[in-house]
Design a protein around this motif. Structure first.
Motif, PDB file in Angstrom:
ATOM      1  N   PHE A  52     141.292  29.747  27.424  1.00 50.37           N
ATOM      2  CA  PHE A  52     140.418  30.272  26.426  1.00 50.37           C
ATOM      3  C   PHE A  52     141.226  31.070  25.608  1.00 50.37           C
ATOM      4  O   PHE A  52     140.920  30.959  24.367  1.00 50.37           O
ATOM      5  CB  PHE A  52     139.214  31.313  27.061  1.00 50.37           C
ATOM      6  CG  PHE A  52     138.412  30.754  27.945  1.00 50.37           C
ATOM      7  CD1 PHE A  52     138.036  29.255  27.731  1.00 50.37           C
ATOM      8  CD2 PHE A  52     137.478  31.375  28.524  1.00 50.37           C
ATOM      9  CE1 PHE A  52     136.846  28.577  28.596  1.00 50.37           C
ATOM     10  CE2 PHE A  52     136.488  30.891  29.350  1.00 50.37           C
ATOM     11  CZ  PHE A  52     135.925  29.484  29.455  1.00 50.37           C
ATOM     12  N   SER A  53     142.030  31.873  25.860  1.00 49.05           N
ATOM     13  CA  SER A  53     142.816  32.557  24.918  1.00 49.05           C
ATOM     14  C   SER A  53     143.860  31.709  24.294  1.00 49.05           C
ATOM     15  O   SER A  53     144.105  31.962  23.030  1.00 49.05           O
ATOM     16  CB  SER A  53     143.834  33.660  25.933  1.00 49.05           C
ATOM     17  OG  SER A  53     144.593  34.433  25.012  1.00 49.05           O
ATOM     18  N   GLU A  54     144.376  30.814  24.943  1.00 49.34           N
ATOM     19  CA  GLU A  54     145.719  29.973  24.135  1.00 49.34           C
ATOM     20  C   GLU A  54     144.884  29.213  23.277  1.00 49.34           C
ATOM     21  O   GLU A  54     145.549  28.677  22.358  1.00 49.34           O
ATOM     22  CB  GLU A  54     146.204  28.896  25.486  1.00 49.34           C
ATOM     23  CG  GLU A  54     146.988  29.750  26.297  1.00 49.34           C
ATOM     24  CD  GLU A  54     147.738  28.941  27.437  1.00 49.34           C
ATOM     25  OE1 GLU A  54     146.973  27.811  27.697  1.00 49.34           O
ATOM     26  OE2 GLU A  54     148.726  29.355  27.964  1.00 49.34           O
ATOM     27  N   ARG A  55     143.721  28.563  23.441  1.00 52.75           N
ATOM     28  CA  ARG A  55     142.940  27.688  22.591  1.00 52.75           C
ATOM     29  C   ARG A  55     141.945  28.352  21.609  1.00 52.75           C
ATOM     30  O   ARG A  55     141.403  27.729  20.677  1.00 52.75           O
ATOM     31  CB  ARG A  55     141.955  26.694  23.242  1.00 52.75           C
ATOM     32  CG  ARG A  55     143.149  26.066  24.324  1.00 52.75           C
ATOM     33  CD  ARG A  55     142.837  24.393  24.334  1.00 52.75           C
ATOM     34  NE  ARG A  55     143.614  23.787  25.171  1.00 52.75           N
ATOM     35  CZ  ARG A  55     143.262  23.189  26.176  1.00 52.75           C
ATOM     36  NH1 ARG A  55     142.026  22.582  26.044  1.00 52.75           N
ATOM     37  NH2 ARG A  55     144.268  22.365  27.003  1.00 52.75           N
ATOM     38  N   ASN A  56     141.926  29.796  21.731  1.00 50.13           N
ATOM     39  CA  ASN A  56     141.208  30.665  20.745  1.00 50.13           C
ATOM     40  C   ASN A  56     139.652  30.376  20.794  1.00 50.13           C
ATOM     41  O   ASN A  56     139.020  30.022  19.740  1.00 50.13           O
ATOM     42  CB  ASN A  56     141.809  30.569  19.198  1.00 50.13           C
ATOM     43  CG  ASN A  56     141.413  31.782  18.574  1.00 50.13           C
ATOM     44  OD1 ASN A  56     141.117  32.930  19.092  1.00 50.13           O
ATOM     45  ND2 ASN A  56     141.360  31.384  17.129  1.00 50.13           N
ATOM     46  N   VAL A  57     139.304  30.179  22.097  1.00 53.71           N
ATOM     47  CA  VAL A  57     137.782  29.956  22.160  1.00 53.71           C
ATOM     48  C   VAL A  57     137.392  30.979  23.115  1.00 53.71           C
ATOM     49  O   VAL A  57     138.018  31.793  23.747  1.00 53.71           O
ATOM     50  CB  VAL A  57     137.428  28.554  22.586  1.00 53.71           C
ATOM     51  CG1 VAL A  57     137.680  27.591  21.544  1.00 53.71           C
ATOM     52  CG2 VAL A  57     138.089  28.134  24.022  1.00 53.71           C
ATOM     53  N   ALA A  58     136.043  31.359  23.156  1.00 57.88           N
ATOM     54  CA  ALA A  58     135.338  31.920  23.984  1.00 57.88           C
ATOM     55  C   ALA A  58     135.869  33.306  24.167  1.00 57.88           C
ATOM     56  O   ALA A  58     136.102  33.988  25.055  1.00 57.88           O
ATOM     57  CB  ALA A  58     135.434  31.552  25.474  1.00 57.88           C
TER      58      ALA A  58
END
Length: 127
Positions: A52-58
Motif C-alpha cells: 500500500f505504501s509503495e503504491r501510494n494507496v490505502a
C-alpha cells in the motif's frame, strides 16, 4: 471581592448560528466510493501495508486485528488446534485505487499460495 466587580457581569458574545458540517465545503462527502475488504492471515499483513505504501494507496484504512474465521484455506480460530488469526482491512477508495489494490491482492496470492487472502469489493457512498 468588591461590590463593583460583583455588579459588572462580563458580556459574552455568542457566535451566530454555526453552520452545519453538511453545509461546509471543507466537509463535503466523497460521494460514491468502493469499499474494499481484505481478510488475510496475520503472517502477511505487513506485506499488504508495505505494498500500500509503495503504491501510494490505502493511506486511510481500518484494520481489525485478531479476526477469526474459516474460508478456503486453513481455519484461523485462535485456539489450540487452529492457533493462527486473520487481519481484516476495510478501505474506502476511488475506482483507480481499487484497481491497484486488487492488483496487490493478486500479487500476494501468487507469492503466498498457501496463505488465505480474501478480497471483496462493493459500492459505498459517504454521506
Amino acid at each position: 471581592m468588591g461590590k463593583d466587580k460583583q455588579d459588572k457581569k462580563e458580556r459574552v458574545e455568542f457566535t451566530p448560528q454555526l453552520k452545519s458540517k453538511k453545509d461546509d465545503p471543507q466537509f463535503t462527502p466523497a460521494g460514491e466510493l468502493r469499499r474494499v475488504e481484505i481478510i488475510c492471515t496475520q503472517a502477511i499483513e505487513e506485506d499488504f501495508l508495505l505494498a500500500f505504501s509503495e503504491r501510494n494507496v490505502a493511506a486511510r484504512y481500518t484494520k481489525l486485528a485478531g479476526v477469526m474465521g474459516a474460508g478456503y484455506s486453513n481455519p484461523c480460530l485462535g485456539d489450540a488446534i487452529w492457533p493462527q488469526l486473520n487481519t481484516m482491512f476495510i478501505i474506502y477508495c476511488n475506482d483507480d485505487d481499487c484497481a491497484v489494490i486488487k492488483d496487490i491482492v493478486w500479487e500476494l496470492r501468487d507469492k503466498y499460495r498457501t496463505e488465505g487472502i480474501a478480497c471483496f469489493v462493493s459500492s459505498a457512498e459517504e454521506v
